[in-house]
Design an enzyme around this catalytic site. Structure first.
Site, PDB file in Angstrom:
ATOM      1  N   ASP A  31     -14.527  -6.189  -8.512  1.00  0.00           N
ATOM      2  CA  ASP A  31     -15.314  -7.136  -8.123  1.00  0.00           C
ATOM      3  C   ASP A  31     -15.994  -6.824  -6.513  1.00  0.00           C
ATOM      4  OD1 ASP A  31     -14.140  -8.649  -9.964  1.00  0.00           O
ATOM      5  OD2 ASP A  31     -12.393  -9.075  -8.432  1.00  0.00           O
TER       6      ASP A  31
ATOM      7  N   ARG B 124      -4.746 -12.487   4.080  1.00  0.00           N
ATOM      8  CA  ARG B 124      -6.133 -12.657   3.953  1.00  0.00           C
ATOM      9  C   ARG B 124      -6.975 -13.140   5.112  1.00  0.00           C
ATOM     10  NH1 ARG B 124      -5.861  -9.505   0.165  1.00  0.00           N
ATOM     11  NH2 ARG B 124      -6.255 -10.197  -2.150  1.00  0.00           N
TER      12      ARG B 124
ATOM     13  N   ASP C  40      -7.739 -17.110  -2.724  1.00  0.00           N
ATOM     14  CA  ASP C  40      -8.332 -16.047  -1.914  1.00  0.00           C
ATOM     15  C   ASP C  40      -9.716 -16.646  -1.569  1.00  0.00           C
ATOM     16  OD1 ASP C  40      -6.035 -14.553  -1.478  1.00  0.00           O
ATOM     17  OD2 ASP C  40      -6.781 -13.180  -2.963  1.00  0.00           O
TER      18      ASP C  40
ATOM     19  N   SER D 149      -3.206  -7.871 -12.333  1.00  0.00           N
ATOM     20  CA  SER D 149      -4.076  -7.931 -11.454  1.00  0.00           C
ATOM     21  C   SER D 149      -2.746  -7.837 -10.002  1.00  0.00           C
ATOM     22  CB  SER D 149      -4.531  -9.300 -11.064  1.00  0.00           C
ATOM     23  OG  SER D 149      -5.120  -9.237  -9.954  1.00  0.00           O
TER      24      SER D 149
END
Ligand code: ARG
Length: 363
Positions: free
Chosen positions: A14, A94, A123, A172
């Protein structure tokens, strides 16, 4: 002169696609930032990959100590478990990563902030909220905004010579010092049992025969020693991750309500967080009054919700922190945890749903 965008870079597909996209479509120079929160990735490799993709500059920022002091410790004091289960490992990291990106953007006089989050997860919210609370720069989030699928990303990567990791990805994964999240793939079906090899921290077979003990000493709500040894905080968390994991402790499997309204099946391995929060919660039972405990349980749940949503800048968050910190003045003492190996009955002959019920009956 071209403008500059600062991107939080993990080295994965990504964020690699985002580098090229910012360069090609937005005609921006890209500065990448990888923040070390204990994910144990090869940071040199990530930096080399960023450079091979033509970034202007790459930053590796070691934020492990700040992660512990400013994010994990407050979470311990709040017994933070979102929906009573999830220790918030990804959620806590994050805002710190996003904060570092904002700092680099200021320093580099950048014209945009970027991230590679999809439109389905939490996120994107955590990045947007932190970027927005620290900066007025435009936010570019191509994976979400163009709704790019993995297939489209793979084609784009091929076209732009982005190196692709060809090992098939079954899940993931997101990992840091506080925990490891495993999601997607077959496990999206809530009835499918996670395969043993999905776990790398928690042992699922051949557990020790004899009861294992773990002693955690807290001072003012913070763990300071384990098994009689004073340790630095990062080392202490790693020690418990290792010891509790070797004893089969720390797998969490639940259905989670995401900020964006999606329900998802989430599996975590969080041996350190599981033990520390369990011990901390029990210690509070010894030293706080029943009125404090009743009220704090509500505060803790609210704190966890805010942290899950990335709302670190909401005034309510600091109001709750003030109450929590006031209670922690008395939370000092040692808690002894014991793990008894548990034989699971006829696991093979049961479906996962039955297996869960068996666990409830036999434990
Ligand atoms: N559901 C968790 C959260 O939002 C974990 C997400 C982990 N991400 C991943 N790519 N596995 O905090």
């Amino acid at each position: 002169m071209k403008g500059k965008a600062v991107l939080a870079f993990s080295g994965g597909l990504d964020t690699s696609v985002v580098i090229k996209y910012l360069q090609e479509k937005h005609n921006l120079e890209v500065i990448t930032v990888t923040v070390d929160v204990g994910q144990e990735d090869n940071l040199k490799k990530i930096s080399a990959k960023a450079k091979s993709l033509g970034v202007l500059k790459h930053y590796n920022i070691d934020a492990r100590q700040e992660f512990v002091d400013s994010f994990i410790f407050p979470a311990i004091k709040a017994n933070a478990l979102y929906q009573k289960k999830y220790c918030l490992a990804t959620a806590l990291a994050r805002p710190l990563i996003a904060q570092k990106v904002v700092e680099v953007a200021e320093k580099e006089n950048a014209s945009a902030l970027a991230h590679g989050c999809t439109g389905k997860g939490n996120d994107q919210v955590r990045f947007d909220v932190t970027y927005r609370s620290g900066s007025n720069l435009p936010i570019i989030a191509p994976i979400r905004d163009l709704n790019l699928t993995r297939d489209v990303e793979l084609k784009y990567a091929q076209k732009h010579n982005i190196p692709i990791d060809t090992t098939a990805k079954r899940f993931s994964i997101d990992q840091n010092l506080w925990g490891r999240a495993i999601e997607g793939g077959d496990m999206e079906d809530a009835f499918s049992e996670p395969p043993d090899d999905a776990f790398i921290w928690v042992k699922t077979k051949n557990l020790p025969e004899n009861p294992q003990y773990l002693e955690i000493k807290f001072e003012n709500g913070i763990p300071v020693a384990v098994d009689g040894k004073r340790m630095k905080s990062i080392e202490l968390i790693k020690y418990i991750n290792k010891k509790a994991g070797a004893n089969g402790v720390g797998i969490v499997d639940h259905i989670e309500d995401r900020v964006v309204g999606i329900k998802s099946r989430e599996v975590y391995e969080t041996p350190g967080a599981t033990c520390i929060i369990e011990a901390h919660t029990d210690l509070e039972k010894m030293v706080l009054t029943k009125h404090e405990l009743k009220f704090k349980a509500m505060v803790d749940a609210e704190w966890s919700w805010l942290a899950y949503s990335g709302l670190w800048q909401d005034p309510l968050k600091s109001d709750l922190d003030m109450f929590i910190n006031a209670t922690q003045k008395r939370v000092s003492g040692t808690v002894k945890l014991v793990q008894l190996s548990i034989r699971l009955l006829e696991k093979d002959s049961l479906s996962y749903g039955d297996f869960n019920q068996q666990k409830l009956i036999n434990y």
